[in-house]
Design an enzyme around this catalytic site. Structure first.
Site, PDB file in Angstrom:
ATOM      1  N   ASP A 232      19.715  24.038 -28.675  1.00  0.00           N
ATOM      2  CA  ASP A 232      18.714  24.542 -27.740  1.00  0.00           C
ATOM      3  C   ASP A 232      18.773  23.855 -26.382  1.00  0.00           C
ATOM      4  OD1 ASP A 232      17.516  26.217 -29.744  1.00  0.00           O
ATOM      5  OD2 ASP A 232      16.634  24.407 -30.599  1.00  0.00           O
TER       6      ASP A 232
ATOM      7  N   ASP B 163      11.909  27.480 -30.997  1.00  0.00           N
ATOM      8  CA  ASP B 163      13.071  27.768 -31.827  1.00  0.00           C
ATOM      9  C   ASP B 163      12.576  27.905 -33.264  1.00  0.00           C
ATOM     10  OD1 ASP B 163      15.809  27.882 -32.714  1.00  0.00           O
ATOM     11  OD2 ASP B 163      15.590  25.788 -33.328  1.00  0.00           O
TER      12      ASP B 163
ATOM     13  N   CYS C 185       0.848  -1.182   0.000  1.00  0.00           N
ATOM     14  CA  CYS C 185       0.000   0.000   0.000  1.00  0.00           C
ATOM     15  C   CYS C 185       0.887   1.236   0.000  1.00  0.00           C
ATOM     16  CB  CYS C 185      -0.952   0.018   1.196  1.00  0.00           C
ATOM     17  SG  CYS C 185      -0.105   0.153   2.783  1.00  0.00           S
TER      18      CYS C 185
END
Length: 905
Positions: free
Chosen positions: A791, A546, A21
């Site tokens: 990037d 971009d 659990c």
């Protein structure tokens, strides 16, 4: 510099078994997270994986010892060589809730030689990372022994080296899960087989069902009680794991769901057994015979076992996305070998001499091997075509429905399908280095990750079980003392509260949704690398794009050709963009590149041939576009002599045309002016150049024999879907920003064509990161969409980095989300998927918390205090079982997720 800053950070993901659990998972996180040097730890109950990051102040050995001390079981994949960096993967059995997983992580984490440990409750696995220099084989044996000592089962698994072996490992795990399901189902048979007659015996006479005299409580009370006892014992034996695990965790002061069931049913059984003894001794027989609760204990065990069976069967379906990816990997390959049995070489593969075809497992393929791929077969590994031609279906990677032609020198990816023709390829990336294997690994890691929203359930579940136990005792004692209820009523209240409060639903609420959501994303070509990214994507209000390779195709094309002989320069000429050309500013039309059927002697054709002749020996980035345009028009360049490239200006040379040699220049206006070219002051020329530049086109002037002859224009075209995607984002209230290092005029031209809200141009890669930070400083939740090459800093800085998958190698490493199919249409789809998953998680948490908030007071007798009914322990057990099943079932609805069309994100 601070020593902590200098330290090396380590990370490991490990399966953990024994969790039952959310409490188990929460305890693991709490105890491991308290260790000095541990920076982050996340335990996923659904996938049974722990992801832990630590620095040099601790080590993996200490973390694993910590997990082991909690009583959970982890099993590594295989013995990794010392310092080899290979994690050990274990299959762990016996976990029933998050508390179990947490205990295994704590105990194993304290073992010597363990650097990191992660336990996944849903996948029932544990991943252990050995410390450098530790013998993995002996450590694996120690981990198995330690986990077994905690009362769980542990088995060392082989490590998957590639997609094929991952599939094999997955199949073994699925086989183990099926075996567990079969055992659980087999136990349900005796449980129901004894519980049903027990219910008829204990309660049938109350409902008017006739009982034989020797079993009737009024005539044979002792036989009536003993018969119930005999029917209950087989049920309790079948459900003995509840007591073995539950009391074991209670003894270790880390109670879990099994502890609640064990205490509740155990109390009912012991109380009934005591009454049976008193009946046998003749003490208050009439009262004791009606005060037996054997059926409550048996029914609770049976219903909870049934619920766990359905829960596990449902959880097994959450990993089907992984299986569908693994199915793409073929099991065998056709390797070319020489007549002497050695590896075939290139010339042999080309002429087919002295070559034999040998079918081998994909795991045996090595880089450099020559492989034959037949029509209809899946390509086994990544590589390059050596000989032959074919068409390959790459839709599983790119989403492109049309097969792609392949010939010598072209690259091919493992898992794609060879449609037509037979070819020979050279294996280059094999095993875990193939694109498919890396995708599978990313999805597995994402499914094992945890979203920030899961912390709510984790914090609650960590203290939930002890709180429930305290509430159950208070409720029972309160009714017995303050409420003047008899002991029987108080016992029912105690048992009902203990049983109804199941923390499994809370522990499964988030991870099951993440497992299904990330799996569905992979099927749609969207790789979500973590639960945190999946959660954040739905909250994005600003998307930064971009330009080159993201908003545009990333490959310049010839889009304009004009000649002096066509007439005066016209500033309003050109094309509308709907005819396949580069769309420009409003009211401007760019002349289409030449078609092959254009007459040989047209001035425009002559301009293009002269330009192509110079560019044929040029290395300028735009040269390829001009040559490709000329080739499409069926134009062959002329020979060139005395070629010269002038940086920043253009190129010149002597072109040997059919009419003789001619000095030709190709470049910008300044280049022509310096050379004294005539015709630069022609009416409309300057306006024409400005108009082309404003349309995002790079104009190149062509001069021959000292006179202007024409203009060729090259541009990087906008992606066809870009305008529609940006319009869709705008309708959703999302701000779109273009961030590019290109010059402002070109950037603004592309922005106009795309319908962009804001443009930031002429920024270097490092400045892109600062621009993203600026937007975040305004309170924006920013997603950065780029190609993953230059990037990377901005992708890492953004709240969500979305990498275009066209450059899969770099993009996979750079972004939080990878768009495998390269198109921009997946950007809003990723946001849709995030929002759908988060809605699903919130629904799960609402029902999990709401179930307990409403169920516990009712079980404690709140309604009864105001004249209402009490909650039978049997109904409490049924409700508890259904809570977990309903949460998993709701999560599985995400498998049906379909991207919405129109303006909805």
């Amino acid at each position: 510099m601070d020593s902590q800053t200098d330290s090396v950070r380590h990370r490991s993901r490990m399966p953990v078994r024994g969790m039952t659990c959310a409490v188990c998972a929460g305890r693991i996180e709490k105890m491991v997270g308290r260790m000095e040097g541990v920076e982050t730890v996340a335990v996923n109950l659904a996938t049974e994986v722990m992801d832990v990051t630590w620095d040099d102040r601790t080590d993996l050995d200490a973390i694993v010892r910590q997990v082991s001390a909690l009583g959970f079981e982890a099993m590594p994949p295989d013995a990794a060589p010392a310092g080899g960096g290979n994690d050990l993967r274990f299959a762990v059995s016996g976990m029933t809730c998050a508390v179990c997983a947490g205990r295994i992580e704590k105990v194993v984490g304290t073992m010597d030689g363990v650097g990191a440990v992660s336990v996944n409750l849903a996948a029932e696995t544990a991943q252990v990372t050995p410390l450098p220099g530790v013998d993995a084989g002996s450590l694996a044996a120690s981990v198995v022994e330690r986990i077994s000592g905690l009362g769980f089962g542990a088995t060392l698994q082989e490590q998957a080296a590639d997609a094929a072996s991952s599939a094999s490992l997955w199949e073994r795990q699925r086989h183990d899960a099926d075996a567990r399901l079969a055992r659980m189902k087999a136990r349900l048979v005796p449980e129901f087989g004894f519980t049903v007659p027990l219910l008829l015996l204990s309660m049938g006479h109350m409902m008017g069902l006739p009982l034989p005299g020797f079993l009737h409580p009024a005539h044979s009370p002792l036989t009536f009680a003993v018969a119930q006892l005999l029917l209950t014992l087989p049920v309790m034996w079948s459900g003995r794991d509840f007591y073995r695990i539950g009391f074991g965790n209670l003894r270790r002061l880390s109670p879990n769901m099994d502890s609640l069931v064990a205490l509740g049913t155990g109390a009912a059984f012991i109380y009934s057994l005591w009454n049976t003894v008193e009946i046998a001794l003749g003490v208050d027989v009439a009262h004791r015979v009606m005060d037996l609760y054997y059926e409550s204990a048996a029914v609770l065990i049976t219903l909870v076992s049934l619920g766990k069976y359905f829960e596990m069967r449902s959880r097994a379906r959450t990993s089907e996305a992984i299986k569908s990816l693994m199915d793409l990997a073929p099991e065998t390959a056709l390797r070319l070998v020489s007549a002497d049995g050695g590896p075939a070489v290139g010339h042999e593969a080309g002429d087919g001499t002295n070559v034999a075809v040998q079918e081998v497992p994909v795991a045996e393929v090595r880089a450099g091997d020559l492989l034959q791929v037949r029509p209809g077969a899946r390509i086994p590994v990544d590589g390059t075509v050596v000989s032959g031609t074919s068409s390959v279906d790459e839709s599983m990677l790119t989403g492109e429905s049309l097969p792609v032609s392949k010939t010598g020198g072209d690259s091919v990816a493992g898992g794609t399908i060879n449609r037509l023709g037979t070819f020979v390829m050279r294996a280059e990336r094999v095993g875990a280095d193939t694109v498919l294997a890396r995708i599978i690994r990313l999805v597995e890691e994402a499914q094992g990750s945890k979203a920030p929203i899961a912390n709510i359930a984790d914090r609650v579940s960590l203290y939930f079980v002890p709180t429930v136990m305290a509430l159950a005792v208070l409720a029972g004692v309160g009714w017995y003392t303050v409420g003047d209820a008899d002991f029987t009523f108080a016992l029912r209240i105690f048992v009902a509260v203990m049983v109804i409060a199941c923390p499994c639903a809370m522990g499964l609420a988030t991870p099951t949704s993440i497992m299904v959501g990330t799996g569905r994303g992979a099927q749609l070509g969207i790789l979500v690398k973590s639960g945190a990214a999946l959660e954040t994507a739905g909250r994005v209000d600003t998307v930064v794009f971009d330009k080159t390779g993201t908003l545009t195709e990333g490959k310049p094309r010839l889009v304009h050709v004009s000649a002096v002989e066509d007439g005066p320069w016209q500033t309003d000429v050109s094309a509308s963009g709907g005819d396949g050309t580069q769309g420009g500013a409003s009211g401007m039309r760019l002349t289409q590149p030449l078609a092959p059927d254009v007459a040989e002697d047209t001035p425009r054709r002559m301009v293009l041939r002269l330009a192509a002749s110079l560019e044929a020996v040029s290395e300028h980035p735009l040269a390829e576009a001009i040559l490709a345009g000329a080739a499409e028009a069926g134009i062959a360049p002329w020979p060139v002599e005395a070629f010269e490239a002038v940086p920043g200006r253009g190129v010149r040379g002597r072109v040997r045309t059919d009419a003789g040699e001619s000095g030709v220049l190709l470049g910008n206006h300044a280049f022509m002016a310096e050379a004294g070219v005539a015709g630069l002051d022609a009416h409309g020329l300057r306006e024409m150049l400005d108009a082309l530049a404003d349309a995002g086109v790079t104009p190149l002037l062509l001069a021959a024999a000292g006179e202007m002859r024409g203009i060729v224009g090259v541009a990087d075209p906008l992606r066809a879907e870009a305008r529609g995607v940006l319009e869709r984002l705008r309708q959703c209230g999302v701000r779109a920003v273009m961030l590019t290092g290109d010059n402002r005029r070109t950037a603004e031209a592309i922005a106009r064509q795309a319908g962009m809200d804001e443009v930031v141009a002429e920024v270097m890669p490092d400045a892109k990161e600062r621009e993203v930070s600026r937007l975040q400083g305004e309170g924006r939740v920013v997603a950065m969409v780029g190609d993953g090459i230059n990037d990377a800093p901005a992708l890492a800085r953004a709240d969500v980095g979305i990498a275009m998958g066209t450059g899969i190698d770099v993009a996979v490493e750079a972004g939080d989300i990878v768009l495998l199919r390269g198109g921009l249409t997946s950007v809003p789809v990723a946001m849709q998927l995030s929002r759908a998953t988060m809605r699903n998680i919130r629904q799960n948490l609402f029902w999990a918390f709401g179930y307990n908030v409403l169920g516990i007071p009712v079980a404690a007798g709140l309604l009864y205090a105001f004249g209402g009914p009490t909650l039978s322990p049997m109904l409490a057990g049924a409700a508890m079982a259904l809570s977990s099943v309903s949460v998993v079932g709701n999560a599985l609805r995400l498998r049906l997720f379909t991207p919405e069309r129109g303006g909805t994100c």
